[in-house]
Write a protein that holds these residues in place. Sequence first.
Motif, mmCIF file in Angstrom:
data_model
loop_
_atom_site.group_PDB
_atom_site.id
_atom_site.type_symbol
_atom_site.label_atom_id
_atom_site.label_comp_id
_atom_site.label_asym_id
_atom_site.label_seq_id
_atom_site.Cartn_x
_atom_site.Cartn_y
_atom_site.Cartn_z
ATOM 1 N N LYS A 105 -9.924 -6.397 -2.367
ATOM 2 C CA LYS A 105 -8.610 -7.034 -2.310
ATOM 3 C C LYS A 105 -7.667 -6.181 -1.460
ATOM 4 C CE LYS A 105 -9.167 -8.641 -7.089
ATOM 5 N NZ LYS A 105 -8.571 -8.629 -8.454
ATOM 6 N N PRO A 106 -6.639 -6.763 -0.909
ATOM 7 C CA PRO A 106 -5.685 -5.958 -0.133
ATOM 8 C C PRO A 106 -5.108 -4.790 -0.937
ATOM 9 C CG PRO A 106 -5.332 -8.282 0.306
ATOM 10 C CD PRO A 106 -6.351 -8.210 -0.796
ATOM 11 N N GLU A 107 -4.968 -4.962 -2.233
ATOM 12 C CA GLU A 107 -4.423 -3.871 -3.054
ATOM 13 C C GLU A 107 -5.399 -2.723 -3.256
ATOM 14 O OE1 GLU A 107 -4.488 -7.151 -3.778
ATOM 15 O OE2 GLU A 107 -4.848 -7.496 -5.929
ATOM 16 N N ASP A 108 -6.622 -2.879 -2.779
ATOM 17 C CA ASP A 108 -7.579 -1.764 -2.800
ATOM 18 C C ASP A 108 -7.381 -0.844 -1.597
ATOM 19 O OD1 ASP A 108 -10.036 -4.110 -3.935
ATOM 20 O OD2 ASP A 108 -8.976 -2.616 -5.146
ATOM 21 N N THR A 109 -6.518 -1.230 -0.682
ATOM 22 C CA THR A 109 -6.245 -0.394 0.488
ATOM 23 C C THR A 109 -5.706 0.961 0.048
ATOM 24 O OG1 THR A 109 -5.825 -2.279 1.934
ATOM 25 C CG2 THR A 109 -4.827 -0.174 2.561
ATOM 26 N N SER A 138 -5.762 -9.290 4.288
ATOM 27 C CA SER A 138 -5.715 -10.560 3.554
ATOM 28 C C SER A 138 -6.101 -11.733 4.445
ATOM 29 C CB SER A 138 -4.315 -10.773 2.988
ATOM 30 O OG SER A 138 -3.369 -10.747 4.030
ATOM 31 N N ALA A 164 -3.006 5.030 -2.715
ATOM 32 C CA ALA A 164 -2.464 3.944 -1.905
ATOM 33 C C ALA A 164 -1.111 4.365 -1.340
ATOM 34 C CB ALA A 164 -2.308 2.691 -2.754
ATOM 35 N N LYS A 224 2.097 5.377 -3.490
ATOM 36 C CA LYS A 224 1.703 5.461 -4.898
ATOM 37 C C LYS A 224 1.047 6.798 -5.185
ATOM 38 C CE LYS A 224 1.065 0.519 -5.650
ATOM 39 N NZ LYS A 224 0.147 -0.539 -6.159
ATOM 40 N N SER A 236 -8.281 -2.124 -12.919
ATOM 41 C CA SER A 236 -8.047 -2.825 -11.654
ATOM 42 C C SER A 236 -9.311 -3.014 -10.831
ATOM 43 C CB SER A 236 -7.008 -2.069 -10.828
ATOM 44 O OG SER A 236 -7.433 -0.742 -10.589
#
Length: 121
Positions: A89-93, A121, A43, A46, A65
């Motif tokens: 989810k957006p955090e899977d981007t 989102s 990501a 990260k 996650s």
Amino acid sequence: QVQLVESGGGFVQAGGSLRLSCAASKSIFSIFNANVMGWYRRAPGKQRELVARINSVSNTNYADSVKGRFTISRDNANKKVYLQMNSLKPEDTAVYYCNVVMNWSNPRYGWGQGTQVTVSS
């Protein structure tokens, strides 16, 4: 030269699904079936992380996650690995990569170009 070619990424709204594919080059055909394969992701900002792994007899493990949302599978006959991603989810981007996995989580080979997954989102 070892190549692992990822495909199937794209842009999807939160709650949507994507299916990623990874094709192994002929240089690792002889070892593919016996090895653990994994999907990693990186990501923005990260470190790359292992999100799913599958061993030679299709036992699987997942990062907390993605547990319950992602499913890894393999087709030994065609030397392919898949990642079904649901309830995104957006955090899977991230950019998603596949690789042969050593010592539980370490990649064996260099990285391919990966496939971009963007979740809005």
